[in-house]
Design a protein around this motif. Structure first.
Motif, mmCIF file in Angstrom:
data_model
loop_
_atom_site.group_PDB
_atom_site.id
_atom_site.type_symbol
_atom_site.label_atom_id
_atom_site.label_comp_id
_atom_site.label_asym_id
_atom_site.label_seq_id
_atom_site.Cartn_x
_atom_site.Cartn_y
_atom_site.Cartn_z
ATOM 1 N N SER A 131 -33.090 36.816 22.499
ATOM 2 C CA SER A 131 -32.661 36.262 21.231
ATOM 3 C C SER A 131 -31.150 36.373 21.058
ATOM 4 N N SER A 132 -30.572 35.337 20.442
ATOM 5 C CA SER A 132 -29.140 35.351 20.143
ATOM 6 C C SER A 132 -28.858 35.832 18.732
ATOM 7 N N ALA A 133 -29.863 36.362 18.043
ATOM 8 C CA ALA A 133 -29.679 36.855 16.680
ATOM 9 C C ALA A 133 -28.679 38.005 16.666
ATOM 10 N N LYS A 134 -27.799 37.986 15.670
ATOM 11 C CA LYS A 134 -26.818 39.069 15.560
ATOM 12 C C LYS A 134 -27.365 40.244 14.765
ATOM 13 N N LYS A 135 -28.462 40.010 14.045
ATOM 14 C CA LYS A 135 -29.065 41.082 13.260
ATOM 15 C C LYS A 135 -30.567 40.851 13.175
ATOM 16 N N LEU A 136 -31.338 41.906 13.363
ATOM 17 C CA LEU A 136 -32.792 41.880 13.255
ATOM 18 C C LEU A 136 -33.223 42.997 12.321
ATOM 19 N N PHE A 137 -34.066 42.686 11.338
ATOM 20 C CA PHE A 137 -34.572 43.734 10.455
ATOM 21 C C PHE A 137 -35.885 43.273 9.834
ATOM 22 N N ARG A 138 -36.487 44.139 9.045
ATOM 23 C CA ARG A 138 -37.766 43.830 8.412
ATOM 24 C C ARG A 138 -37.702 44.194 6.937
ATOM 25 N N ILE A 139 -38.224 43.317 6.100
ATOM 26 C CA ILE A 139 -38.386 43.571 4.673
ATOM 27 C C ILE A 139 -39.880 43.570 4.393
ATOM 28 N N ASN A 140 -40.416 44.741 4.006
ATOM 29 C CA ASN A 140 -41.863 44.909 3.920
ATOM 30 C C ASN A 140 -42.468 44.548 5.275
ATOM 31 N N GLU A 141 -43.342 43.546 5.361
ATOM 32 C CA GLU A 141 -43.953 43.160 6.626
ATOM 33 C C GLU A 141 -43.249 41.982 7.293
ATOM 34 N N LEU A 142 -42.287 41.390 6.601
ATOM 35 C CA LEU A 142 -41.634 40.174 7.085
ATOM 36 C C LEU A 142 -40.479 40.481 8.046
ATOM 37 N N ASN A 143 -40.516 39.890 9.224
ATOM 38 C CA ASN A 143 -39.420 40.005 10.188
ATOM 39 C C ASN A 143 -38.305 39.031 9.811
ATOM 40 N N VAL A 144 -37.052 39.470 9.938
ATOM 41 C CA VAL A 144 -35.907 38.632 9.580
ATOM 42 C C VAL A 144 -34.916 38.623 10.740
ATOM 43 N N GLY A 199 -36.788 40.148 -4.504
ATOM 44 C CA GLY A 199 -37.417 39.983 -5.804
ATOM 45 C C GLY A 199 -38.872 40.427 -5.775
ATOM 46 N N GLU A 200 -39.530 40.231 -6.873
ATOM 47 C CA GLU A 200 -40.949 40.572 -6.976
ATOM 48 C C GLU A 200 -41.778 39.630 -6.107
ATOM 49 N N ILE A 201 -42.827 40.152 -5.517
ATOM 50 C CA ILE A 201 -43.767 39.305 -4.790
ATOM 51 C C ILE A 201 -44.705 38.688 -5.821
ATOM 52 N N THR A 202 -44.498 37.407 -6.074
ATOM 53 C CA THR A 202 -45.212 36.739 -7.153
ATOM 54 C C THR A 202 -45.328 35.252 -6.885
ATOM 55 N N LYS A 203 -46.370 34.645 -7.430
ATOM 56 C CA LYS A 203 -46.538 33.198 -7.274
ATOM 57 C C LYS A 203 -45.464 32.430 -8.033
ATOM 58 N N LYS A 204 -44.710 33.124 -8.915
ATOM 59 C CA LYS A 204 -43.581 32.481 -9.580
ATOM 60 C C LYS A 204 -42.444 32.198 -8.594
ATOM 61 N N PHE A 205 -42.514 32.847 -7.433
ATOM 62 C CA PHE A 205 -41.586 32.575 -6.336
ATOM 63 C C PHE A 205 -42.422 32.594 -5.061
ATOM 64 N N PRO A 206 -43.109 31.501 -4.774
ATOM 65 C CA PRO A 206 -44.159 31.481 -3.746
ATOM 66 C C PRO A 206 -43.758 32.023 -2.379
ATOM 67 N N ALA A 207 -42.514 31.796 -1.933
ATOM 68 C CA ALA A 207 -42.106 32.253 -0.607
ATOM 69 C C ALA A 207 -42.122 33.761 -0.467
ATOM 70 N N SER A 208 -42.139 34.471 -1.575
ATOM 71 C CA SER A 208 -42.172 35.946 -1.517
ATOM 72 C C SER A 208 -43.432 36.455 -0.836
ATOM 73 N N ILE A 209 -44.505 35.662 -0.798
ATOM 74 C CA ILE A 209 -45.753 36.090 -0.163
ATOM 75 C C ILE A 209 -45.556 36.395 1.309
ATOM 76 N N LEU A 210 -44.554 35.797 1.936
ATOM 77 C CA LEU A 210 -44.333 36.032 3.367
ATOM 78 C C LEU A 210 -43.974 37.483 3.658
ATOM 79 N N ARG A 211 -43.515 38.220 2.652
ATOM 80 C CA ARG A 211 -43.216 39.646 2.857
ATOM 81 C C ARG A 211 -44.475 40.475 3.090
ATOM 82 N N GLN A 212 -45.622 39.883 2.892
ATOM 83 C CA GLN A 212 -46.889 40.569 3.165
ATOM 84 C C GLN A 212 -47.520 40.107 4.474
ATOM 85 N N LYS A 213 -46.795 39.310 5.264
ATOM 86 C CA LYS A 213 -47.363 38.710 6.464
ATOM 87 C C LYS A 213 -46.609 39.165 7.714
ATOM 88 N N PRO A 214 -47.161 40.120 8.460
ATOM 89 C CA PRO A 214 -46.473 40.633 9.648
ATOM 90 C C PRO A 214 -46.307 39.604 10.758
#
Length: 258
Positions: free
Chosen positions: A2-15, A227-242
């Motif tokens: 990978s050419s990524a300059k930074k790798l980390f995880r927020i909850n279960e989500l890889n970034v 932010g909060e994991i909520t359907k008010k911001f649907p993409a936040s659900i990805l933080r629960q998906k490893p």
């Protein structure tokens, strides 16, 4: 590598954070290639859901430039489609994917949502049956200005949705985004309803890649990650998906204090 300059995880989500959107696109394409290769070693076919929009352009160009993917064994789907426009309409997602993907790589099959159907509810059922027939190996995503995934707007997103595909009314934020990005000339021309794969359908994929390059995505990304994991911001659900990975460039990561 990978050419990524930074790798980390927020909850279960890889970034993954890259120096540029070009590096992001190239690396995401290579991740897709490796995922498909590993899938096709154990199964006869692979099933992939593709996104549309400006965030996918460089990625699709990088992906279709690779010459070591056996597209003859890959079945494709897409995330969403407007109700009431035909496949030749310049803003149809079918038109986008045929031009930028299908014509270039000629997959085994591309199952499209028929946006100009005369019976929308039957079309939801038809596409549900296609999706349900076998597991989805890979899902490609972008994220909208209001955090939507596909057309799962905050007003209609449901993390426990019982449907795989549904018909939804688009909100005003999404309408404006379509005009701002140049997909439609004005608000009046943007369709009021659309088909969308639901949140549970998206999250059922064995692997999920979400691409969010660009300065205009910086605050969206910050809300998505912290932010909060909520359907008010649907993409936040990805933080629960490893199985999910978020791809950022230097511009979209500028609001992250890390």
């Amino acid at each position: 590598m990978s050419s990524a300059k930074k790798l980390f995880r927020i909850n279960e989500l890889n970034v993954r954070v890259y120096n540029s959107d070009t590096e992001l696109a190239k690396d995401a394409a290579q991740v897709v290639q490796k995922t498909l290769d590993s899938t096709l070693k154990v199964r006869e076919t692979a099933r992939v859901i593709f996104a549309t929009g400006n965030s996918q352009l460089k990625f699709l160009n990088a992906l279709t430039s690779l010459n070591n993917i056996d597209w003859s064994r890959i079945t494709c789907f897409h995330l969403d489609e407007y109700l009431g426009i035909n496949a030749e309409h310049s803003s149809s997602f079918r038109c986008y994917l045929r031009e930028k993907l299908e014509k270039k790589v000629k997959p085994q099959k591309f199952h499209y949502i028929e946006g100009d159907t005369l019976e929308p509810l039957k079309e939801c059922d038809r596409y549900t049956q296609l999706l349900h027939s076998q597991p989805i190996d890979l899902c490609l995503l972008g994220v909208g200005a209001n955090g939507h995934l596909a057309f799962n707007e905050p007003s209609v997103a449901d993390f426990q949705d019982s449907y795989m595909v549904k018909l939804v009314k688009l909100d005003t934020v999404n309408h404006q985004q379509q005009v701002t990005q140049g997909h439609f000339p004005n608000l009046e021309s943007v369709p009021k309803y659309a088909f969308t794969l639901t949140i549970p359908t998206i999250c059922s994929a064995k692997k999920i890649l979400c691409l969010a390059p660009g300065q205009h995505k910086a605050e969206v990304v910050k809300q998505m990650l912290f932010g909060e994991i909520t359907k008010k911001f649907p993409a936040s659900i990805l933080r629960q998906k490893p199985q999910a990975t978020l791809f950022l460039d230097g511009d979209s990561a500028t609001s992250l204090d890390m």
